[in-house]
Enzyme design. Structure first.
Site, PDB file in Angstrom:
ATOM      1  N   SER A   1      81.432  19.279  13.769  1.00  0.00           N
ATOM      2  CA  SER A   1      82.630  20.076  13.519  1.00  0.00           C
ATOM      3  C   SER A   1      82.804  21.243  14.489  1.00  0.00           C
ATOM      4  O   SER A   1      83.073  22.361  14.079  1.00  0.00           O
ATOM      5  CB  SER A   1      82.535  20.618  12.086  1.00  0.00           C
TER       6      SER A   1
ATOM      7  N   CYS B   1      87.299  21.993  22.577  1.00  0.00           N
ATOM      8  CA  CYS B   1      88.393  22.590  23.359  1.00  0.00           C
ATOM      9  C   CYS B   1      88.074  24.024  23.775  1.00  0.00           C
ATOM     10  O   CYS B   1      88.630  24.541  24.740  1.00  0.00           O
ATOM     11  CB  CYS B   1      89.673  22.594  22.532  1.00  0.00           C
TER      12      CYS B   1
ATOM     13  N   VAL C   1      74.308   5.712  14.111  1.00  0.00           N
ATOM     14  CA  VAL C   1      74.578   4.405  13.510  1.00  0.00           C
ATOM     15  C   VAL C   1      74.497   3.371  14.628  1.00  0.00           C
ATOM     16  O   VAL C   1      75.218   3.477  15.631  1.00  0.00           O
ATOM     17  CB  VAL C   1      75.961   4.383  12.818  1.00  0.00           C
TER      18      VAL C   1
ATOM     19  N   ASP D   1      89.398  10.087  18.887  1.00  0.00           N
ATOM     20  CA  ASP D   1      89.350   9.648  20.284  1.00  0.00           C
ATOM     21  C   ASP D   1      88.860   8.219  20.476  1.00  0.00           C
ATOM     22  O   ASP D   1      88.945   7.685  21.583  1.00  0.00           O
ATOM     23  CB  ASP D   1      88.432  10.579  21.093  1.00  0.00           C
TER      24      ASP D   1
HETATM   25  P1  FAD Z   1      84.424  13.467  19.465  1.00  0.00           P
HETATM   26  O1  FAD Z   1      84.704  14.912  19.575  1.00  0.00           O
HETATM   27  O2  FAD Z   1      84.099  12.709  20.703  1.00  0.00           O
HETATM   28  O3  FAD Z   1      83.269  13.273  18.417  1.00  0.00           O
HETATM   29  C1  FAD Z   1      82.704  12.032  18.153  1.00  0.00           C
HETATM   30  C2  FAD Z   1      81.310  12.239  17.637  1.00  0.00           C
HETATM   31  O4  FAD Z   1      80.783  10.990  17.229  1.00  0.00           O
HETATM   32  C3  FAD Z   1      80.349  12.780  18.700  1.00  0.00           C
HETATM   33  O5  FAD Z   1      79.782  13.996  18.277  1.00  0.00           O
HETATM   34  C4  FAD Z   1      79.301  11.696  18.852  1.00  0.00           C
HETATM   35  O6  FAD Z   1      78.001  12.230  19.039  1.00  0.00           O
HETATM   36  C5  FAD Z   1      79.407  10.980  17.524  1.00  0.00           C
HETATM   37  N1  FAD Z   1      78.985   9.575  17.612  1.00  0.00           N
HETATM   38  C6  FAD Z   1      79.386   8.637  18.508  1.00  0.00           C
HETATM   39  N2  FAD Z   1      78.792   7.465  18.258  1.00  0.00           N
HETATM   40  C7  FAD Z   1      77.991   7.665  17.186  1.00  0.00           C
HETATM   41  C8  FAD Z   1      77.113   6.816  16.464  1.00  0.00           C
HETATM   42  N3  FAD Z   1      76.960   5.528  16.794  1.00  0.00           N
HETATM   43  N4  FAD Z   1      76.423   7.343  15.424  1.00  0.00           N
HETATM   44  C9  FAD Z   1      76.587   8.647  15.074  1.00  0.00           C
HETATM   45  N5  FAD Z   1      77.402   9.499  15.731  1.00  0.00           N
HETATM   46  C10 FAD Z   1      78.100   9.008  16.769  1.00  0.00           C
HETATM   47  N6  FAD Z   1      92.079  18.510  22.745  1.00  0.00           N
HETATM   48  C11 FAD Z   1      93.225  19.183  22.483  1.00  0.00           C
HETATM   49  O7  FAD Z   1      94.034  18.714  21.667  1.00  0.00           O
HETATM   50  N7  FAD Z   1      93.488  20.386  23.082  1.00  0.00           N
HETATM   51  C12 FAD Z   1      92.619  20.965  23.955  1.00  0.00           C
HETATM   52  O8  FAD Z   1      92.866  22.068  24.457  1.00  0.00           O
HETATM   53  C13 FAD Z   1      91.427  20.277  24.275  1.00  0.00           C
HETATM   54  N8  FAD Z   1      90.534  20.789  25.151  1.00  0.00           N
HETATM   55  C14 FAD Z   1      89.359  20.151  25.396  1.00  0.00           C
HETATM   56  C15 FAD Z   1      88.449  20.708  26.269  1.00  0.00           C
HETATM   57  C16 FAD Z   1      87.246  20.074  26.535  1.00  0.00           C
HETATM   58  C17 FAD Z   1      86.274  20.685  27.478  1.00  0.00           C
HETATM   59  C18 FAD Z   1      86.962  18.830  25.892  1.00  0.00           C
HETATM   60  C19 FAD Z   1      85.658  18.125  26.145  1.00  0.00           C
HETATM   61  C20 FAD Z   1      87.858  18.255  25.028  1.00  0.00           C
HETATM   62  C21 FAD Z   1      89.076  18.904  24.762  1.00  0.00           C
HETATM   63  N9  FAD Z   1      90.015  18.361  23.889  1.00  0.00           N
HETATM   64  C22 FAD Z   1      91.182  19.028  23.629  1.00  0.00           C
HETATM   65  C23 FAD Z   1      89.780  17.040  23.284  1.00  0.00           C
HETATM   66  C24 FAD Z   1      89.164  17.153  21.908  1.00  0.00           C
HETATM   67  O9  FAD Z   1      88.001  17.913  21.961  1.00  0.00           O
HETATM   68  C25 FAD Z   1      88.867  15.764  21.393  1.00  0.00           C
HETATM   69  O10 FAD Z   1      90.074  15.049  21.343  1.00  0.00           O
HETATM   70  C26 FAD Z   1      88.228  15.771  20.022  1.00  0.00           C
HETATM   71  O11 FAD Z   1      86.976  16.367  20.050  1.00  0.00           O
HETATM   72  C27 FAD Z   1      88.093  14.359  19.491  1.00  0.00           C
HETATM   73  O12 FAD Z   1      87.439  14.378  18.281  1.00  0.00           O
HETATM   74  P2  FAD Z   1      86.718  13.079  17.724  1.00  0.00           P
HETATM   75  O13 FAD Z   1      86.092  13.486  16.442  1.00  0.00           O
HETATM   76  O14 FAD Z   1      87.667  11.943  17.710  1.00  0.00           O
HETATM   77  O15 FAD Z   1      85.644  12.682  18.822  1.00  0.00           O
END
Ligand code: FAD
Length: 446
Positions: free
Chosen positions: A40, A44, A81, A283
């Site tokens: 959590s 960004c 997983v 994502d």
């Molecule tokens: P993630 O954040 O990728 O999280 C997925 C999680 O799943 C990870 O922690 C990973 O370890 C875990 N995981 C993967 N596979 C497994 C498995 N098999 N078992 C257990 N755990 C697993 N978005 C915006 O809208 N505005 C912004 O200004 C912006 N700025 C950003 C700046 C940076 C530097 C970055 C890196 C990203 C930015 N983003 C921004 C994008 C945003 O951070 C992502 O879209 C968001 O974090 C996606 O969330 P998520 O939960 O889908 O995926």
């Protein structure tokens, strides 16, 4: 205890799903497995953490496993997983600390595995001082490296929004910055050429050199010393790879989860995958693009939170839908805010639309009001139907609020003539009497 929801991935989408499911169904058992050590967190915020604007990384953590436990959500960090068996409704989990594996049965499953940074296949990638910026661990490692080694020169590979944010961070920390981009242009996919020029000018004004090139080697004795492209060598003490992200789908794919055209997980509006009781969000998944009229892959935190919430609600028995995206984003590039929504002119033309796409310059406030600065608005309008297809805005101030007007217009498929008639706010400190959006709509509507 009622039914069990298992969530894979504990960042934006996963934690939104878990928290929402627990709120909707108090007696549902909710278990989150996250392979990294953090949940959590606001990825960004990482460029601003590295820059020192945010003093403590813990400020980026929205919730800890302990806080989630108080809400009745069981979170296991450092648990990956490694398999999903849709037949038996079971996931296989590896405890990365203890090295043991175990199976856990689910009634509902949310896949929120996110995306991973693309790593170019180039020798020397494992040298010390070469960084990705995707996870909290990446951000902390980069921050530690900068404080321990005080690098003077940075090379950023790639010209997406993370690349330009980090160009600002590095400059503010006093480093020389080269951005090495295959096309030689920043934000090439996101913006049209006339708008990209404004961004390129700002980067140049701030001392960032943007060059065309593709790396063929990373050189150094243990630690990075230079990035080599065809015909050029860029000395550096730190390198950042920002060449894009790829949906993290191998686990889902191996279980038979269907992918969309983009290669990310395909879902319906309820965030259901093709497998019974399996949802996907964030994502790792596609989102319906309301302007294009079909799924697209636009991985952003704003979408991940919303999709996660819908997946969690539905996994807990609800009937919520995610209505899609229009491709809105905003990024700070030094003194500029740069925003876009919908289609660029180039994208619209590629899709076969005949468009008009004027770029106007106006002032963000009444011209006589102290601090008034220029703002550029580009609208992309379908020449045949008059429908708004997209917009791009660049300026020092007042950009984000105006792109959100355009995003709202796109969400509701407004025509440029509807835009012309909007009752937008006016007072000299905030806008001219003819807001730049209205000026742009009047020009595009002619
Ligand atoms: P993630 O954040 O990728 O999280 C997925 C999680 O799943 C990870 O922690 C990973 O370890 C875990 N995981 C993967 N596979 C497994 C498995 N098999 N078992 C257990 N755990 C697993 N978005 C915006 O809208 N505005 C912004 O200004 C912006 N700025 C950003 C700046 C940076 C530097 C970055 C890196 C990203 C930015 N983003 C921004 C994008 C945003 O951070 C992502 O879209 C968001 O974090 C996606 O969330 P998520 O939960 O889908 O995926």
């Amino acid at each position: 205890m009622g039914k069990r929801l298992i969530v894979i991935g504990g960042v934006a989408a996963g934690m939104s799903a878990a928290a929402k499911a627990k709120r909707v169904s108090r007696d549902m058992e909710v278990v989150v497995y996250e392979k990294s050590a953090y949940i959590s967190y606001a990825a960004c915020g990482m460029p601003y953490l590295v820059a020192g604007d945010i003093p403590d990384y813990r400020d980026l953590l929205a919730r800890t496993p302990e806080q989630m436990a108080k809400q009745g959500v069981e979170v296991h960090v450092r648990h990956e997983v490694i398999a999903i068996d849709p037949e038996t409704h079971t996931v296989t989990v590896r405890d990365l600390e203890k090295g043991r594996e175990f199976a856990h049965r689910y009634d509902k499953l949310v896949i929120a595995t996110g995306a991973g940074a693309v790593r170019p296949v180039v020798p020397g990638l494992d040298l010390e001082g070469v960084f990705l910026l995707r996870s909290m661990e990446d951000g902390l490692a980069l921050q530690r490296f900068i404080s321990e080694h005080a690098p003077q020169r940075a090379v950023i590979l790639g010209g997406g929004y993370v690349g330009v944010e980090m160009a600002e961070t590095f400059r503010r920390l006093g480093l020389d910055v080269n951005m090495v981009i295959r096309s030689g242009e920043v934000m090439r996919e996101a913006l049209d050429e006339d708008v990209r020029m404004l961004v390129a000018d700002e980067l140049a004004r701030q001392g960032v050199k943007v060059v065309r090139g593709e790396p063929i080697a990373f050189e150094g004795e243990g630690r990075i010393e230079a990035i080599v492209t065809e015909g050029e060598r860029y000395p550096c003490d730190v390198a950042l790879l920002g060449v894009g992200v790829r949906s993290e789908v191998p686990l889902a794919q191996a279980a038979g989860v269907a992918l969309g055209k983009s290669g990310a997980i395909a879902t319906d509006a309820h965030m259901r995958t093709n497998l019974p009781d399996v949802y996907a969000a964030g994502d790792c998944a596609e989102a319906f693009h309301r302007v294009i009229g079909e799924p697209a892959y636009i991985p952003l935190g704003s979408t991940a939170n919303k999709q996660g919430r819908v997946a969690g609600e539905n996994a807990a028995g609800g009937e919520e839908t995610f209505d899609g995206v229009v491709g809105t984003m905003v990024v700070r590039v030094f003194d500029l805010a740069v925003a876009r929504t919908g289609l660029t002119e180039a994208q619209a033309r590629e899709m076969g639309c005949t468009v008009r796409a004027p770029l106007i310059r106006a002032m963000n406030r009444a011209h006589y009001f102290p601090g008034a600065t220029p703002i550029y608005v580009k609208l992309v309008v379908d020449d045949v139907t008059g429908r708004l297809l997209g917009g791009q805005i660049v300026g020092q101030d007042g950009v984000a609020k105006r792109i959100d007007v355009l995003a709202t217009a796109l969400h509701h498929q407004l025509a440029v003539t509807d835009l012309q008639r909007l009752d937008l706010s006016y007072a000299p400190p905030f806008a001219p009497v003819w807001d730049p959006i209205l000026v742009a709509a009047n020009v595009a509507g002619k």
